[in-house]
Design a protein around this motif. Sequence first.
Motif, PDB file in Angstrom:
ATOM      1  N   ARG A 344      33.684  40.129  42.822  1.00  0.00           N
ATOM      2  CA  ARG A 344      34.909  40.653  43.449  1.00  0.00           C
ATOM      3  C   ARG A 344      35.629  39.598  44.286  1.00  0.00           C
ATOM      4  O   ARG A 344      36.803  39.758  44.626  1.00  0.00           O
ATOM      5  CB  ARG A 344      34.564  41.853  44.330  1.00  0.00           C
ATOM      6  CG  ARG A 344      34.197  43.114  43.568  1.00  0.00           C
ATOM      7  CD  ARG A 344      34.034  44.291  44.534  1.00  0.00           C
ATOM      8  NE  ARG A 344      33.891  45.558  43.835  1.00  0.00           N
ATOM      9  CZ  ARG A 344      32.737  46.115  43.532  1.00  0.00           C
ATOM     10  NH1 ARG A 344      31.615  45.500  43.876  1.00  0.00           N
ATOM     11  NH2 ARG A 344      32.686  47.267  42.897  1.00  0.00           N
ATOM     12  N   ASN A 352      39.628  37.164  37.552  1.00  0.00           N
ATOM     13  CA  ASN A 352      38.551  37.989  38.095  1.00  0.00           C
ATOM     14  C   ASN A 352      38.064  38.986  37.046  1.00  0.00           C
ATOM     15  O   ASN A 352      36.863  39.116  36.799  1.00  0.00           O
ATOM     16  CB  ASN A 352      39.072  38.741  39.332  1.00  0.00           C
ATOM     17  CG  ASN A 352      37.962  39.507  40.051  1.00  0.00           C
ATOM     18  OD1 ASN A 352      36.915  39.806  39.494  1.00  0.00           O
ATOM     19  ND2 ASN A 352      38.215  39.835  41.306  1.00  0.00           N
ATOM     20  N   GLU A 353      38.996  39.681  36.421  1.00  0.00           N
ATOM     21  CA  GLU A 353      38.633  40.673  35.409  1.00  0.00           C
ATOM     22  C   GLU A 353      37.921  40.019  34.226  1.00  0.00           C
ATOM     23  O   GLU A 353      36.897  40.524  33.751  1.00  0.00           O
ATOM     24  CB  GLU A 353      39.885  41.404  34.921  1.00  0.00           C
ATOM     25  CG  GLU A 353      39.570  42.472  33.881  1.00  0.00           C
ATOM     26  CD  GLU A 353      40.826  43.077  33.289  1.00  0.00           C
ATOM     27  OE1 GLU A 353      40.858  44.310  33.123  1.00  0.00           O
ATOM     28  OE2 GLU A 353      41.763  42.324  32.965  1.00  0.00           O
ATOM     29  N   THR A 356      34.401  38.825  35.300  1.00  0.00           N
ATOM     30  CA  THR A 356      33.546  39.971  35.592  1.00  0.00           C
ATOM     31  C   THR A 356      33.085  40.661  34.314  1.00  0.00           C
ATOM     32  O   THR A 356      31.893  40.932  34.120  1.00  0.00           O
ATOM     33  CB  THR A 356      34.287  40.982  36.487  1.00  0.00           C
ATOM     34  OG1 THR A 356      34.626  40.354  37.727  1.00  0.00           O
ATOM     35  CG2 THR A 356      33.433  42.204  36.756  1.00  0.00           C
ATOM     36  N   VAL A 357      34.027  40.941  33.417  1.00  0.00           N
ATOM     37  CA  VAL A 357      33.693  41.673  32.194  1.00  0.00           C
ATOM     38  C   VAL A 357      32.774  40.855  31.298  1.00  0.00           C
ATOM     39  O   VAL A 357      31.756  41.351  30.794  1.00  0.00           O
ATOM     40  CB  VAL A 357      34.977  42.072  31.431  1.00  0.00           C
ATOM     41  CG1 VAL A 357      34.624  42.627  30.051  1.00  0.00           C
ATOM     42  CG2 VAL A 357      35.760  43.118  32.218  1.00  0.00           C
ATOM     43  N   LEU A 375      34.449  48.139  34.261  1.00  0.00           N
ATOM     44  CA  LEU A 375      35.665  48.906  34.534  1.00  0.00           C
ATOM     45  C   LEU A 375      35.369  50.167  35.330  1.00  0.00           C
ATOM     46  O   LEU A 375      36.174  50.578  36.174  1.00  0.00           O
ATOM     47  CB  LEU A 375      36.366  49.257  33.216  1.00  0.00           C
ATOM     48  CG  LEU A 375      36.903  48.064  32.412  1.00  0.00           C
ATOM     49  CD1 LEU A 375      37.669  48.536  31.182  1.00  0.00           C
ATOM     50  CD2 LEU A 375      37.796  47.168  33.273  1.00  0.00           C
ATOM     51  N   ALA A 379      37.726  49.093  38.091  1.00  0.00           N
ATOM     52  CA  ALA A 379      39.055  49.272  37.495  1.00  0.00           C
ATOM     53  C   ALA A 379      40.124  49.526  38.553  1.00  0.00           C
ATOM     54  O   ALA A 379      41.238  48.976  38.474  1.00  0.00           O
ATOM     55  CB  ALA A 379      39.030  50.423  36.483  1.00  0.00           C
ATOM     56  N   PHE A 382      41.072  46.269  40.094  1.00  0.00           N
ATOM     57  CA  PHE A 382      41.874  45.476  39.167  1.00  0.00           C
ATOM     58  C   PHE A 382      43.312  45.994  39.128  1.00  0.00           C
ATOM     59  O   PHE A 382      44.275  45.204  39.139  1.00  0.00           O
ATOM     60  CB  PHE A 382      41.276  45.524  37.758  1.00  0.00           C
ATOM     61  CG  PHE A 382      39.939  44.850  37.632  1.00  0.00           C
ATOM     62  CD1 PHE A 382      39.594  43.763  38.424  1.00  0.00           C
ATOM     63  CD2 PHE A 382      39.009  45.291  36.702  1.00  0.00           C
ATOM     64  CE1 PHE A 382      38.362  43.139  38.306  1.00  0.00           C
ATOM     65  CE2 PHE A 382      37.782  44.678  36.568  1.00  0.00           C
ATOM     66  CZ  PHE A 382      37.450  43.599  37.373  1.00  0.00           C
ATOM     67  N   LEU A 396      46.077  43.774  31.595  1.00  0.00           N
ATOM     68  CA  LEU A 396      44.694  44.032  32.016  1.00  0.00           C
ATOM     69  C   LEU A 396      43.871  44.560  30.844  1.00  0.00           C
ATOM     70  O   LEU A 396      42.714  44.167  30.659  1.00  0.00           O
ATOM     71  CB  LEU A 396      44.670  45.059  33.149  1.00  0.00           C
ATOM     72  CG  LEU A 396      45.088  44.613  34.559  1.00  0.00           C
ATOM     73  CD1 LEU A 396      44.962  45.783  35.525  1.00  0.00           C
ATOM     74  CD2 LEU A 396      44.249  43.445  35.037  1.00  0.00           C
ATOM     75  N   ALA A 400      40.635  42.488  29.408  1.00  0.00           N
ATOM     76  CA  ALA A 400      39.316  43.125  29.476  1.00  0.00           C
ATOM     77  C   ALA A 400      38.701  43.261  28.098  1.00  0.00           C
ATOM     78  O   ALA A 400      37.512  42.983  27.890  1.00  0.00           O
ATOM     79  CB  ALA A 400      39.432  44.498  30.130  1.00  0.00           C
TER      80      ALA A 400
END
Length: 458
Positions: A344, A352-353, A356-357, A375, A379, A382, A396, A400
Amino acid sequence: MVAALVFLMFVAYRGFSVILFAPVAALGAVLLTDPSLVPPMFTSLFMDKMVGFVKLYFPVFLLGAVFGKVIELSGFSKSIVSSVIKLVGRERAMLSIVLVCAILTYGGVSLFVVVFAVYPFAAEMFKQGGIPKRLIPGTIALGAFTFTMDSLPGTPQIQNIIPTTFFNTNTWAAPWLGVIGAIFILLAGLAYLNWRRRQAAARGEGYGEGHHNEPELFADEALPHPLIAILPLVLVGVLNRIFTEWIPQAYGTTHEMTLAGATKPIVTDVSKIAAIWAVEGALLVGILTVLVFAFRPVSAKFAEGTRAAVAGSLLASMNTASEYGFGAIIAGLPGFLIIADALRAIPNPLINEAITVTTLAGVTGSASGGMSIALAAMADEFIAAANAAGIPLEVLHRVASMASGGMDTLPHNGAVITLLAVTGLTHRQSYGDIFTITCIKTAAVFVVIAFYYLTGLY
C-alpha cells in the motif's frame, strides 16, 4: 510464508509431486505460525478449497483431455499441421501454434482445455519442422496464457471478468491499452522464441528422442480434409460462446429442483457455473463431431487412448487443485497481510495496483486468485487514488487484469504444472522459456502504464 513459497517452487522445479508437497509447504508455514491450527487449517481450508476446485473443474479437465486425444487419434491434428505447414512454411511453426492458441482462448475456451487440445498439433508440427520439443511449453504459454487471457479487450477469460465486479466496468474496458499490450507481448514473445529456435538449430538440435507422453502416430496415408479436421475446434469455440449466453436464459440465475422423497430443494447457483457448463457442453459436441467424421480410426484405439487421457486429466486437475489449496492457506496467514500492507505504500495508483496484483498472484500461484484477493482487500483504495489522480476506472480494470497474468506463472503455478505434465516435459527442460514469457508479460503492464501517461489514450 516466504519459506513455504520458496520450498514449493524448489520442489516443483526439481520435479517432485506438487500434490504431495503443496500441503506440506502450506502446513509447514502454519506450523511455524500457530501449531494448534495445523489440523483445522488442513481439513477446513486446504481440503475444502482443493475439493471445491475438483468439483467445479475436473469435468473440464477430463473432457478437454478426451477431446485432445480423439483429435489426435483421428488424424485431425496431422491434417491441420500439414495444411498449416503448406500455408505458412515450416519455419513459422511457432507462429502457427501461438495463433491457434490465441484463437481458442479468445473464443472462450479454457486455458487448460487449450493445452490438451493444442499439444498434439504442436508435437506434430515441431517434429516435422525439426524444432526441439522443449520449446513447446513456452510457445503454448505465449498463445494461451498471455495476451488473449487478459490483455485483448473483450476476452471472456475469468482474468478479464473479475475486475468488472470491483470497478463497475465491462470486458471491453480500455481497448487501446489492451491492444497495445497484446501487440507488445506477441512481438516480443515471438522474437524470443524464434531466437531460441535459431540457437538450437545452430547446435544441430532437432525435436529429440525418448520423450514422454508423445502423441500417437497416425499411420494412414489418406488424411482427413483440413476443413473437416478444424471443424471440431471451431465448434468448441462458437458453441462455448452460444452456450454462455443461452444457459442463463434457460435456467435463470438460480435453479431449484426437488427430488422424489426429498424434503428440501436442491438449489444451483447457475450464474457462477454457467461458463463451466458452456465449456463442458461445447467439448461434448466437439468430441461427438470427431467421432462422426472419424469413427473408424478413433474406435480402434479409443479404449487405450481414453485411459491415458483420464490419467492425464486426473494428474493435471489434482496438481492444480493442490495449488489452489496452498494459495488459500497462504492467503490466510498473518504474513500475507504484512505483504499486502507493505504494498500500500507505493504512491502511484497504477504502479501500486500492478505490483500488488502481480505479487499476490505470484504468492498464491494463481492469476484469478491473486487478483481476487488483491482487489477484495484494496479496490476501494485503488479507486480513491485513481479518482484523485483523474484516472478512469477502465484503466484500473485493464492494468489489474494484465498484471494478474504476470508473475502468477512461477514454478508452482497450476497451469504451468499442467502444461508440463501434458507435454511430458520437466521444469528443468522447459520452465526457463515459460519464465521469460512471464517476464515479457509483466513488462507489458508497465509499457501500457507508460503509454497511458504519455498519450492519455485508453
